[in-house]
Design a protein around this motif. Structure first.
Motif, PDB file in Angstrom:
ATOM      1  N   THR A 102       0.833  -1.205   0.000  1.00 50.75           N
ATOM      2  CA  THR A 102       0.000   0.000   0.000  1.00 50.75           C
ATOM      3  C   THR A 102       0.867   1.254   0.000  1.00 50.75           C
ATOM      4  O   THR A 102       0.593   2.223  -0.714  1.00 50.75           O
ATOM      5  N   ARG A 103       1.932   1.227   0.804  1.00 50.51           N
ATOM      6  CA  ARG A 103       2.884   2.337   0.811  1.00 50.51           C
ATOM      7  C   ARG A 103       4.141   1.910   0.051  1.00 50.51           C
ATOM      8  O   ARG A 103       4.797   0.928   0.438  1.00 50.51           O
ATOM      9  N   PRO A 104       4.508   2.607  -0.993  1.00 51.87           N
ATOM     10  CA  PRO A 104       5.693   2.230  -1.772  1.00 51.87           C
ATOM     11  C   PRO A 104       6.963   2.294  -0.921  1.00 51.87           C
ATOM     12  O   PRO A 104       7.106   3.154  -0.050  1.00 51.87           O
ATOM     13  N   LEU A 105       7.885   1.398  -1.192  1.00 54.95           N
ATOM     14  CA  LEU A 105       9.174   1.365  -0.500  1.00 54.95           C
ATOM     15  C   LEU A 105      10.294   1.589  -1.511  1.00 54.95           C
ATOM     16  O   LEU A 105      10.188   1.181  -2.675  1.00 54.95           O
ATOM     17  N   PRO A 106      11.388   2.239  -1.105  1.00 54.99           N
ATOM     18  CA  PRO A 106      12.501   2.471  -2.031  1.00 54.99           C
ATOM     19  C   PRO A 106      13.200   1.169  -2.391  1.00 54.99           C
ATOM     20  O   PRO A 106      13.167   0.203  -1.629  1.00 54.99           O
ATOM     21  N   PRO A 107      13.863   1.105  -3.527  1.00 52.67           N
ATOM     22  CA  PRO A 107      14.568  -0.111  -3.950  1.00 52.67           C
ATOM     23  C   PRO A 107      15.588  -0.606  -2.935  1.00 52.67           C
ATOM     24  O   PRO A 107      15.882  -1.805  -2.870  1.00 52.67           O
ATOM     25  N   SER A 108      16.136   0.309  -2.138  1.00 47.23           N
ATOM     26  CA  SER A 108      17.147  -0.085  -1.156  1.00 47.23           C
ATOM     27  C   SER A 108      16.594  -1.038  -0.095  1.00 47.23           C
ATOM     28  O   SER A 108      17.362  -1.687   0.623  1.00 47.23           O
ATOM     29  N   LYS A 109      15.270  -1.105   0.035  1.00 47.94           N
ATOM     30  CA  LYS A 109      14.642  -1.974   1.036  1.00 47.94           C
ATOM     31  C   LYS A 109      14.502  -3.418   0.547  1.00 47.94           C
ATOM     32  O   LYS A 109      14.011  -4.274   1.283  1.00 47.94           O
ATOM     33  N   PHE A 110      14.934  -3.696  -0.661  1.00 46.16           N
ATOM     34  CA  PHE A 110      14.789  -5.040  -1.214  1.00 46.16           C
ATOM     35  C   PHE A 110      16.158  -5.629  -1.547  1.00 46.16           C
ATOM     36  O   PHE A 110      17.172  -4.934  -1.525  1.00 46.16           O
ATOM     37  N   ARG A 111      16.167  -6.903  -1.847  1.00 46.03           N
ATOM     38  CA  ARG A 111      17.398  -7.589  -2.241  1.00 46.03           C
ATOM     39  C   ARG A 111      17.279  -8.045  -3.692  1.00 46.03           C
ATOM     40  O   ARG A 111      16.201  -8.481  -4.113  1.00 46.03           O
ATOM     41  N   PRO A 112      18.370  -7.980  -4.437  1.00 51.10           N
ATOM     42  CA  PRO A 112      18.297  -8.386  -5.850  1.00 51.10           C
ATOM     43  C   PRO A 112      18.180  -9.893  -6.059  1.00 51.10           C
ATOM     44  O   PRO A 112      17.815 -10.331  -7.154  1.00 51.10           O
ATOM     45  N   ASP A 113      18.479 -10.688  -5.002  1.00 53.56           N
ATOM     46  CA  ASP A 113      18.494 -12.137  -5.181  1.00 53.56           C
ATOM     47  C   ASP A 113      17.226 -12.816  -4.660  1.00 53.56           C
ATOM     48  O   ASP A 113      17.216 -14.018  -4.406  1.00 53.56           O
ATOM     49  N   ILE A 114      16.143 -12.044  -4.486  1.00 52.45           N
ATOM     50  CA  ILE A 114      14.887 -12.630  -4.038  1.00 52.45           C
ATOM     51  C   ILE A 114      13.755 -12.163  -4.943  1.00 52.45           C
ATOM     52  O   ILE A 114      13.887 -11.167  -5.666  1.00 52.45           O
ATOM     53  N   SER A 115      12.641 -12.879  -4.927  1.00 54.36           N
ATOM     54  CA  SER A 115      11.444 -12.481  -5.673  1.00 54.36           C
ATOM     55  C   SER A 115      10.530 -11.705  -4.739  1.00 54.36           C
ATOM     56  O   SER A 115      10.230 -12.167  -3.636  1.00 54.36           O
ATOM     57  N   VAL A 116      10.081 -10.540  -5.170  1.00 54.58           N
ATOM     58  CA  VAL A 116       9.256  -9.654  -4.351  1.00 54.58           C
ATOM     59  C   VAL A 116       7.812  -9.698  -4.852  1.00 54.58           C
ATOM     60  O   VAL A 116       7.561  -9.528  -6.050  1.00 54.58           O
ATOM     61  N   ILE A 117       6.892  -9.937  -3.920  1.00 57.04           N
ATOM     62  CA  ILE A 117       5.463 -10.016  -4.255  1.00 57.04           C
ATOM     63  C   ILE A 117       4.736  -8.984  -3.398  1.00 57.04           C
ATOM     64  O   ILE A 117       4.571  -9.171  -2.188  1.00 57.04           O
TER      65      ILE A 117
END
Length: 617
Positions: A102-117
């Motif tokens: 619901t609230r967007p998060l910056p790319p820095s909050k994610f990891r490139p080696d996982i799938s985000v849903i």
């Protein structure tokens, strides 16, 4: 990074906020998979204080039947911003992160080696529900609906669980089903299901039952003949007494008169509760208390009295993290020494170590028999991991016509016939004296119960020989107990080995998996699961048959290893510590890694030896 692909073999972890109503939704998720015939092992990790703090719920899905924690997370349902970074870090490479977008998060909050849903859960619930509490509660059901699509969990199974939970409450049933399908509909349209993790219907649960250890222990006390319970609330043992009250209301009420055939007292503190249990045991009732480490600390003087006055007492110790208040809602096996030698002076107590709810049931009933037969305190050493988490286990069984072992209780007829009665007299060399119950005979068989020294006929005495007679007889009784307690279980490796491992209690499911992993990697290890203290002769024989024996336990100070060295006079160098004590249940990966590191550092341990079972009596 390629996404993880697995069928009926993965770990999902939910990161929530305490008090948000997530626990029941997460349990629903686990039970739905179980109903599809796939074994699951859920663990609730929750805070000890106020609403709003982080809580987690981890579900191990394993068609192979592994019920211990594996280590590593394949899918994280991240619903708590406070713990986001740590939760994301836990994911295995290739894992899946499900979150409220619901609230967007910056790319820095994610990891490139996982799938985000991402799914806008808050936005969906705000659009459908106006009540703030409903928005919060049903958000949990909405994400269960979405997960059922992503993982291919049959929705009919979840709806049936709703029907069982809300039988007679049609309004609640309908609203929960609606929330479930809100999640399913959005996931089907927007999330490109399914993902690489799949649940497939199987037939691996069979006749297994799903129950927590505290409820199992309480039912064991009912079947074991307990009629008195005195307790003071303490996490994580309180639900033992609560479950005992529920079962007594069902099984211990006279159908003709409606009168209760039991007494349950919530005392003002732990000291009062153990005092009541000691009094009830002296009076002939089967009595128990349920507590945890801090409670045992307060009870020790009464425990010493029961030991020296030889009064049957059963104590169910659901261990938690210590010392002091420690970690009240985390698990450890850190009360081993405190209970084995509880009280001042020379004392030794019987400890039983159940591995799962099935043995919580069996050992609690057995403890009541042992306490009566041996006239002494008996501890059932469970812990939070077993006690408060539901576990798949074998069904409980009770032999038809099984009686209670009351031990050496002299009857009125025997007294009337002139049978010699010395309350603390050892007549047959097993260290166990005869006792009488109050009111057995109007003039014979009475004695004065005291915590001070006495002679074999219970007459006050401070003579050295009388004291020696009593304390040495208590040691004979303790040795007798070694043959009466549940005996160890041995698993022999596929090939001869010089390596052995000892473990006990809640380490069992992770240990079983670790042994299979070690075997697959070419490391053969004989294993013995300890089920009680005092140790029977087979334990010393097992250690003697191996050059090195790992002792796996969940405490900082290697308490079981210390007990083995102290009681069996083992060379400490032969016992290798494998210690896990951060408050979370031990994992198969932790055990495997610790043993492999030691083996690789000492390659001589790979040399063959005779099987341990060949050397046991």
């Amino acid at each position: 990074m390629k996404p993880i692909e697995a069928v009926n073999d993965f770990v999902v972890k939910f990161a929530n906020v305490n008090g948000s109503g997530s626990a029941s939704a997460n349990e629903l998720f686990a039970k739905a998979i179980l109903r599809m015939g796939v074994p699951v092992s859920p663990r609730n990790i929750f805070p000890s204080n106020i609403q709003g703090l982080p809580t987690w719920y981890e579900v191990r899905v394993s068609e192979a039947g592994w019920l211990g924690r594996r280590g590593g997370i394949d899918m994280m349902v991240a619903m708590n911003p406070q713990t986001w970074d740590a939760d994301v870090a836990e994911l295995e490479p290739g894992g899946y992160l499900f979150y409220d977008s619901t609230r967007p998060l910056p790319p820095s909050k994610f990891r490139p080696d996982i799938s985000v849903i991402g799914m806008p859960l808050t936005e969906i619930c705000n659009a459908v529900y106006s009540d703030p509490r409903q928005r919060q509660l049903f958000k949990n059901i909405v994400y269960v609906g979405a997960l059922s699509v992503l993982l291919e969990i049959e929705p009919q199974v979840i709806e049936k669980l709703f029907g069982e939970q809300y039988r007679g409450k049609e309004k609640l049933l309908a609203s929960n089903v609606q929330a479930l399908h809100l999640g399913r509909d959005f996931a089907s349209e927007h999330l490109k299901p399914p993902i690489g993790l799949h649940v497939r219907r199987a037939d691996k649960v069979r006749d297994g039952i799903f129950v927590d250890g505290n409820s199992a222990a309480a039912l064991g006390c009912v079947y074991g003949g307990a009629t008195v319970a005195a307790w003071y609330p303490i996490t994580p043992s309180s639900s033992v007494a609560e479950a005992f009250q529920k079962y007594c209301a069902k099984f211990r009420v006279d159908p003709a008169t409606g009168q209760n055939r039991y007494a349950i007292v919530q005392a003002e503190d732990e000291i009062a509760s153990i005092g009541m249990v000691v009094g009830a045991g002296w009076n002939g009732a089967r009595a128990f208390t349920a507590t945890s480490g801090p409670g045992v600390s307060l009870m020790t003087e009464f425990i010493g009295l029961a030991y020296f006055a030889e009064i049957p007492v059963t104590i169910i110790n659901v261990q938690r993290g210590g010392p002091s208040t420690g970690m009240p809602t985390r698990t450890q096996q850190a009360d081993v020494l405190a209970c084995a030698y509880a009280s001042h002076g020379d004392t030794k107590h019987i400890l039983l170590f159940p591995e799962d709810p099935h043995e919580c049931f069996e050992h609690s009933a057995a403890a009541l028999d042992l306490a009566d037969r041996l006239q002494t305190p008996v501890f059932v050493m469970t812990d939070l991991d077993i006690g408060m988490n539901q576990r798949l286990c074998r069904p409980f069984a009770w032999e038809e016509g099984r009686g209670f072992d009351r031990g050496k209780v002299m009857t009125a007829d025997e007294l009337e016939a002139g049978k010699d009665f010395g309350r603390y007299k050892d007549v047959d060399g097993d260290g166990i004296p005869w006792r009488t119950l109050p009111g057995t005979h109007p003039t014979r068989g009475s004695y004065f119960t005291r915590g001070t020294t006495r002679d074999p006929y219970a007459r006050y005495s401070e003579r050295g020989p009388d004291y020696l007679y009593n304390v040495e007889r208590l040691l004979r009784k303790f040795r007798t107990a070694a043959d009466l307690v549940p005996q160890p279980v041995v698993r022999t490796a596929a090939a001869p080995t010089r390596l052995g491992v000892l473990y006990f209690g809640s380490t069992s499911p992770a240990m079983a998996e670790a042994l299979d992993v070690l075997t697959a990697q070419g490391v053969q290890v004989d294993a013995m699961r300890l089920r009680a203290f005092p140790f029977p002769d087979s334990v010393a024989a097992f250690i003697a048959a191996h050059d090195q024996v790992f002792v796996v336990e969940q405490n900082r100070d290697a308490q079981m290893r210390t007990l083995l060295v102290n009681e069996l006079e083992i060379d400490p160098a032969r016992l290798v510590k494998v210690l896990h004590y951060d408050g979370t249940p031990i994992t198969a990966r932790f055990i495997t890694s610790a043993i492999l590191r030691h083996v690789q550092a000492t390659p001589a341990t790979r040399m063959p030896a005779r099987h341990a079972t060949e050397l046991q009596p």
